[in-house]
Design an enzyme around this catalytic site. Structure first.
Site, PDB file in Angstrom:
ATOM      1  N   GLU A 225       0.823  -1.204   0.000  1.00  0.00           N
ATOM      2  CA  GLU A 225       0.000   0.000   0.000  1.00  0.00           C
ATOM      3  C   GLU A 225       0.858   1.255   0.000  1.00  0.00           C
ATOM      4  O   GLU A 225       0.541   2.235  -0.672  1.00  0.00           O
ATOM      5  CB  GLU A 225      -0.957   0.000   1.193  1.00  0.00           C
ATOM      6  CG  GLU A 225      -2.072  -1.026   1.096  1.00  0.00           C
ATOM      7  CD  GLU A 225      -3.008  -0.781  -0.075  1.00  0.00           C
ATOM      8  OE1 GLU A 225      -3.046   0.354  -0.597  1.00  0.00           O
ATOM      9  OE2 GLU A 225      -3.696  -1.727  -0.493  1.00  0.00           O
TER      10      GLU A 225
ATOM     11  N   ASP B 120      -9.615   4.620  -2.755  1.00  0.00           N
ATOM     12  CA  ASP B 120      -8.490   5.097  -3.562  1.00  0.00           C
ATOM     13  C   ASP B 120      -9.043   5.706  -4.851  1.00  0.00           C
ATOM     14  O   ASP B 120     -10.255   5.891  -4.995  1.00  0.00           O
ATOM     15  CB  ASP B 120      -7.496   3.968  -3.837  1.00  0.00           C
ATOM     16  CG  ASP B 120      -8.036   2.906  -4.800  1.00  0.00           C
ATOM     17  OD1 ASP B 120      -9.243   2.945  -5.137  1.00  0.00           O
ATOM     18  OD2 ASP B 120      -7.248   2.041  -5.220  1.00  0.00           O
TER      19      ASP B 120
ATOM     20  N   TYR C  94      -6.286   6.594   4.247  1.00  0.00           N
ATOM     21  CA  TYR C  94      -6.483   5.542   3.248  1.00  0.00           C
ATOM     22  C   TYR C  94      -5.689   4.281   3.596  1.00  0.00           C
ATOM     23  O   TYR C  94      -6.225   3.171   3.604  1.00  0.00           O
ATOM     24  CB  TYR C  94      -6.087   6.017   1.844  1.00  0.00           C
ATOM     25  CG  TYR C  94      -5.921   4.834   0.919  1.00  0.00           C
ATOM     26  CD1 TYR C  94      -7.036   4.166   0.421  1.00  0.00           C
ATOM     27  CD2 TYR C  94      -4.655   4.317   0.620  1.00  0.00           C
ATOM     28  CE1 TYR C  94      -6.906   3.031  -0.364  1.00  0.00           C
ATOM     29  CE2 TYR C  94      -4.508   3.200  -0.164  1.00  0.00           C
ATOM     30  CZ  TYR C  94      -5.640   2.555  -0.657  1.00  0.00           C
ATOM     31  OH  TYR C  94      -5.493   1.426  -1.416  1.00  0.00           O
TER      32      TYR C  94
END
Length: 391
Positions: A75, A176, A158
């Site tokens: 990520e 996203d 996020y």
């Protein structure tokens, strides 16, 4: 004649002769998260992308759990970067540092060198800080909630939601760029980005159920990457076609709406590449840890930044040498574009403690960002290995 394409596990897809009416009662409302989640997960079970950091639906059913370290690492790498660009970096990182404790013990320069070419170098510094915090303060275990994860260095809203959902099955709303696009189309969100993000998050929260929240988030990502693409979305293949309000009005390619971008500033500076006559080594120095390209290596450059130009011309050289012009290099950053004048010189000696000689045969192993690789290649084209990231 109306044609119907029926596939097991999807909301039926119709290709009508006229656009579907947005009030069609057969179409589930976006707030009916159960129907959307079920259809999307059944699609994902058959069409999930194979990614090196992902546990497939089949393996999840067999009891394999995602490794929080690999989820976190992927990520962080994927922020502002494409999947294609990340795959090789992820493979090299996990082969070299297979556990978070291994990464925490690495030298800063090693990690910055391994990151070189991936861009957004503050991520690499935050990566090390986070790995060391997890190792020293959490005994090598990542917190299992989005709230706990967000307290780690460099982990924002996020990333914390993505790790919590994928690694720990917390029903956190993951949003996203792909999910923004899918959701604005699905729910006909007219508000332009970035103002629409609160509306988008609320809709994603409604659709994210306690059942397989990590797979749901990854399914939304895959849908945006492969079906609900920015241009020419493949609506006929979409498992959510009848739920999509933008498609019902024939406007799917209009979303998401975005405010017009401001023109980026244009900055200038100069770079000076010195090569040692005796062995071809190149003189490098370390950029300050704070600021643009912090902690990375470079041939000396003038004080350019996103807010101001650096000094130009040979008179800005950091030390005396027989400098000659070697052209210019242009590079685009997120918030500004930069042009550097490049000068080159062959020298015998530098009276300077603020740098080091990098051997020509191993210069591609230095922590040089893409911009600085281009600068060195412009000065000395024969150093072809410096032109791009290592494979």
């Amino acid at each position: 004649m109306t044609k119907k394409l029926m596939r097991k596990g999807t909301i039926p897809v119709q290709e009508p002769e006229v656009p579907l009416d947005a009030s069609d009662e057969r179409r589930p409302e976006p707030s009916q998260g159960g129907e959307i989640s079920t259809a999307l997960l059944e699609w994902y079970d058959r069409h999930a992308r194979e990614l090196p950091w992902r546990v497939s639906p089949a393996h999840r059913r067999a009891g394999v759990r995602p490794d929080p370290y690999r989820v976190w690492l992927s990520e962080v790498m994927l922020q502002q970067t494409t999947v294609a660009a990340v795959k090789d970096y992820f493979r090299r990182f996990t082969e070299r540092w297979p556990r978070v404790e291994d990464l925490a013990a690495a030298e800063d320069a090693e990690v910055m060198s391994a990151w070189a070419g991936l861009g957004y170098y503050a991520r690499a510094r935050n990566l090390l800080a986070c790995a060391r915090t997890v190792t020293r303060s959490h005994n090598g275990r990542f917190p299992e909630t989005a709230e706990g994860l967000q307290a780690l260095p460099g982990v924002g809203a996020y990333t914390s939601a993505a790790i919590a959902a994928i690694a720990f099955d917390e029903p956190a709303a993951v949003v996203d760029g792909n999910i923004e696009r899918v959701t604005t189309r699905l729910c006909l969100i007219e508000t332009p980005l970035p103002s629409a993000r609160r509306e988008i998050r609320l809709e994603v929260e409604r659709m994210t159920l306690s059942r397989r929240p990590g797979d749901f988030a990854q399914a939304m990502m895959d849908l945006g990457a492969t079906i609900c693409t920015p241009r020419r979305p493949a609506c006929v293949l979409c498992p959510l076609a009848l739920a999509c309000k933008a498609r019902a009005t024939g406007r799917q390619e209009e979303f998401p709406h975005k405010l017009a971008k401001k023109a980026k500033p244009f900055r200038r500076g100069a770079a000076f590449v010195a090569r040692r006559r005796s062995d071809g080594a190149v003189w490098l120095r370390r950029r300050p840890n704070q600021g643009m390209l912090g902690g990375m290596a470079e041939p000396p450059t003038t004080g350019w930044s996103s807010r101001s130009d650096g000094q130009l011309g040979i008179e800005a050289a950091p030390f005396d040498a027989d400098w000659s012009a070697a052209g210019t290099v242009q590079h685009g950053f997120t918030h500004f574009d930069l042009q550097l004048e490049v000068f080159r010189a062959d020298i015998d000696y530098i009276d300077d403690d603020d740098g080091w000689w990098a051997p020509a045969e191993s210069i591609d192993q230095e922590a040089l960002p893409t911009l600085m690789r281009s600068v060195i290649a412009a000065a000395f084209p024969e150093l072809s290995a410096i032109r791009g990231p290592r494979s």
